[in-house]
Write a protein that holds these residues in place. Structure first.
Motif, PDB file in Angstrom:
ATOM      1  N   LYS A  79       0.738  -1.085   0.155  1.00 41.26           N
ATOM      2  CA  LYS A  79      -0.076   0.209   0.068  1.00 41.26           C
ATOM      3  C   LYS A  79       0.837   1.198   0.187  1.00 41.26           C
ATOM      4  O   LYS A  79       1.645   1.358   0.886  1.00 41.26           O
ATOM      5  CB  LYS A  79      -0.926   0.102   1.125  1.00 41.26           C
ATOM      6  N   TYR A  80       0.902   2.104  -1.000  1.00 44.51           N
ATOM      7  CA  TYR A  80       1.649   3.380  -1.133  1.00 44.51           C
ATOM      8  C   TYR A  80       0.781   4.636  -0.561  1.00 44.51           C
ATOM      9  O   TYR A  80      -0.419   4.654  -0.971  1.00 44.51           O
ATOM     10  CB  TYR A  80       1.981   3.495  -2.742  1.00 44.51           C
ATOM     11  N   TYR A  81       1.363   5.223   0.010  1.00 43.65           N
ATOM     12  CA  TYR A  81       1.029   6.557   0.405  1.00 43.65           C
ATOM     13  C   TYR A  81       1.579   7.854   0.014  1.00 43.65           C
ATOM     14  O   TYR A  81       2.866   7.734  -0.504  1.00 43.65           O
ATOM     15  CB  TYR A  81       0.898   6.664   2.098  1.00 43.65           C
ATOM     16  N   SER A  82       0.550   8.891  -0.379  1.00 38.46           N
ATOM     17  CA  SER A  82       1.204  10.098  -0.732  1.00 38.46           C
ATOM     18  C   SER A  82       0.363  11.197  -0.153  1.00 38.46           C
ATOM     19  O   SER A  82      -0.991  11.003   0.184  1.00 38.46           O
ATOM     20  CB  SER A  82       1.372  10.187  -2.171  1.00 38.46           C
ATOM     21  N   ARG A  83       1.016  12.346  -0.150  1.00 37.44           N
ATOM     22  CA  ARG A  83      -0.142  13.370   0.446  1.00 37.44           C
ATOM     23  C   ARG A  83      -1.001  13.808  -0.656  1.00 37.44           C
ATOM     24  O   ARG A  83      -0.844  13.951  -1.730  1.00 37.44           O
ATOM     25  CB  ARG A  83       0.946  14.819   0.587  1.00 37.44           C
ATOM     26  N   SER A  84      -2.231  14.034  -0.170  1.00 37.96           N
ATOM     27  CA  SER A  84      -3.268  14.614  -0.931  1.00 37.96           C
ATOM     28  C   SER A  84      -3.207  16.086  -1.401  1.00 37.96           C
ATOM     29  O   SER A  84      -2.127  16.636  -0.703  1.00 37.96           O
ATOM     30  CB  SER A  84      -4.485  14.289  -0.121  1.00 37.96           C
ATOM     31  N   ALA A  85      -4.094  16.664  -1.860  1.00 43.03           N
ATOM     32  CA  ALA A  85      -4.177  18.050  -2.297  1.00 43.03           C
ATOM     33  C   ALA A  85      -4.085  18.825  -0.840  1.00 43.03           C
ATOM     34  O   ALA A  85      -3.264  19.946  -0.546  1.00 43.03           O
ATOM     35  CB  ALA A  85      -5.123  18.604  -3.373  1.00 43.03           C
ATOM     36  N   GLN A  86      -4.989  18.495  -0.026  1.00 42.73           N
ATOM     37  CA  GLN A  86      -5.417  19.190   1.413  1.00 42.73           C
ATOM     38  C   GLN A  86      -3.962  18.566   2.125  1.00 42.73           C
ATOM     39  O   GLN A  86      -3.622  19.684   2.843  1.00 42.73           O
ATOM     40  CB  GLN A  86      -6.616  18.567   1.868  1.00 42.73           C
ATOM     41  N   GLY A  87      -3.413  17.575   1.814  1.00 43.58           N
ATOM     42  CA  GLY A  87      -1.968  17.313   2.735  1.00 43.58           C
ATOM     43  C   GLY A  87      -0.919  18.170   2.341  1.00 43.58           C
ATOM     44  O   GLY A  87       0.030  18.327   3.133  1.00 43.58           O
ATOM     45  N   GLU A  88      -0.780  18.736   0.920  1.00 41.49           N
ATOM     46  CA  GLU A  88       0.081  19.643   0.564  1.00 41.49           C
ATOM     47  C   GLU A  88      -0.226  20.880   1.236  1.00 41.49           C
ATOM     48  O   GLU A  88       0.875  21.505   1.748  1.00 41.49           O
ATOM     49  CB  GLU A  88       0.037  19.815  -0.899  1.00 41.49           C
ATOM     50  N   ILE A  89      -1.438  21.378   1.484  1.00 44.03           N
ATOM     51  CA  ILE A  89      -1.571  22.803   2.035  1.00 44.03           C
ATOM     52  C   ILE A  89      -1.254  22.579   3.595  1.00 44.03           C
ATOM     53  O   ILE A  89      -0.512  23.515   4.246  1.00 44.03           O
ATOM     54  CB  ILE A  89      -2.999  22.882   1.636  1.00 44.03           C
ATOM     55  N   VAL A  90      -1.824  21.605   4.328  1.00 44.80           N
ATOM     56  CA  VAL A  90      -1.399  21.233   5.748  1.00 44.80           C
ATOM     57  C   VAL A  90      -0.026  21.144   6.007  1.00 44.80           C
ATOM     58  O   VAL A  90       0.622  21.838   6.887  1.00 44.80           O
ATOM     59  CB  VAL A  90      -2.290  20.112   6.322  1.00 44.80           C
TER      60      VAL A  90
END
Length: 117
Positions: A79-90
């Motif tokens: 399972k690969y994880y990455s920052r979401s658009a909201q995660g980028e902002i946060v």
């Protein structure tokens, strides 16, 4: 002396817990699976146990800060994880807060700010 070691160990754990989210978000600009993240952070000098990392990843995903995708083409699915658009902002906002905090803390530790009592 053992009491001092226990106190310091507890305080170190508090510091790490408080910064772990920022550290994890910093590594997920590109997709990574959990164990690769553990290894990458260890190589940087920050040890995180899988039993600590995976609940954090699930919490960040539930908060909408991460996205995940299963990669099943290999013998062992990952399972690969990455920052979401909201995660980028946060993440950007947390970095700014980190910079401000570390500047203040550096001033306090180095005695540049004196308490006027």
């Amino acid at each position: 002396m053992e009491d001092v070691k226990n106190i310091v160990t507890g305080m170190e754990q508090e510091l790490r817990r408080g910064t772990m989210t920022l550290c994890v978000l910093s590594r997920l600009g590109l997709p990574k699976y959990g164990y690769a993240l553990v290894e990458e952070m260890a190589a940087a000098g920050l040890l995180i146990e899988p039993g600590t990392l995976y609940p954090l990843l699930r919490r960040l995903e539930a908060q909408g800060l991460l996205t995940s995708e299963w990669e099943t083409s290999r013998a062992k699915p990952r399972k690969y994880y990455s920052r979401s658009a909201q995660g980028e902002i946060v993440y950007g906002l947390l970095c700014k807060e980190w910079d401000a905090m570390t500047q203040c803390i550096d001033k306090l530790i180095n005695g540049e700010e004196q308490n006027n009592e």
